[in-house]
Write an enzyme that holds these catalytic residues in place. Structure first.
Site: not given
Ligand code: IMP
Ligand code: MG
Length: 187
Positions: A53-54, A112, A115, A163-164, A176
């Protein structure tokens, strides 16, 4: 009625402070610049695959910026999950697969954030095995965290190792909707 409702007080005390890491204005400028660069690099038969979904907010803004840059892409989605409801990684699973033709296509894979690289690496392999030529675009790149050998061709911002949330990124399925990218105090 004098005092405030107890649930209103509870919500107030549990709402964390979120510091802005990338503002809505900075994101809009960067997305427009990325679109110009991508528009110059891709041919007419362009397929965008946005990882859900990001990436949904990033994808929605980028495709409109691409339109202004004269690009008319086909757009598809790949739903993957690499995290459970927390902030630690788990196994990657395919939810909804892409339905577009992939063989011989020029694909721009959107996510998005890069990482560990496992999510984008997994998606890139999946699309390449079906014959696509894949280039990767991520809004954020946490460079110090890579565990899988994957690099992005287009990067919005190098992201600090925090962590954003916001602009599509979640923490346990929330935040979101924030129009900016921020870091939650204490995380
Ligand atoms: P990777 O597989 O470790 O590269 O993680 C990629 C996925 O993890 C992204 O698509 C995000 O959904 C999630 N993720 C990684 N870091 C963050 C973060 O700082 N905030 C929110 N989600 C993150
Ligand atoms: Mg996520």
């Amino acid at each position: 009625m004098t005092g405030r409702r107890p649930e209103a007080k509870a919500a107030e005390t549990t709402t964390p402070r979120i510091g802005v890491v990338f503002s809505a204005e900075d994101i809009a400028d960067r997305v427009a610049a990325l679109a110009r660069q991508i528009g110059a690099d891709f041919g007419a038969d362009m397929l965008i695959v946005a990882i859900l979904k990001g990436s949904f907010v990033f994808a929605a803004d980028l495709v409109r910026a691409l339109h202004h840059a004269g690009v008319r892409p086909e757009i598809d989605f790949l739903t993957l999950s690499s995290y459970g409801a927390g902030t630690e990684p788990g196994a990657i699973r395919v939810g909804q697969d892409v339905t577009s033709r992939l063989d011989g296509r020029e694909v721009l894979l959107l996510d998005d954030i890069l990482d560990s690289g496992r999510t984008v690496g997994f998606a890139k392999d999946l699309l390449e095995r079906r014959g696509a030529k894949v280039r990767v675009c991520v809004l954020l790149d946490k460079r110090g965290r890579r565990a899988a050998p994957v690099a992005a061709d287009y990067v919005g911002f190098v992201c600090p190792n925090r962590f954003v949330v916001g602009y599509g990124l979640d923490q346990a399925h929330y935040w979101r909707e924030l129009p900016f990218i921020g870091a939650i105090d204490g995380i």
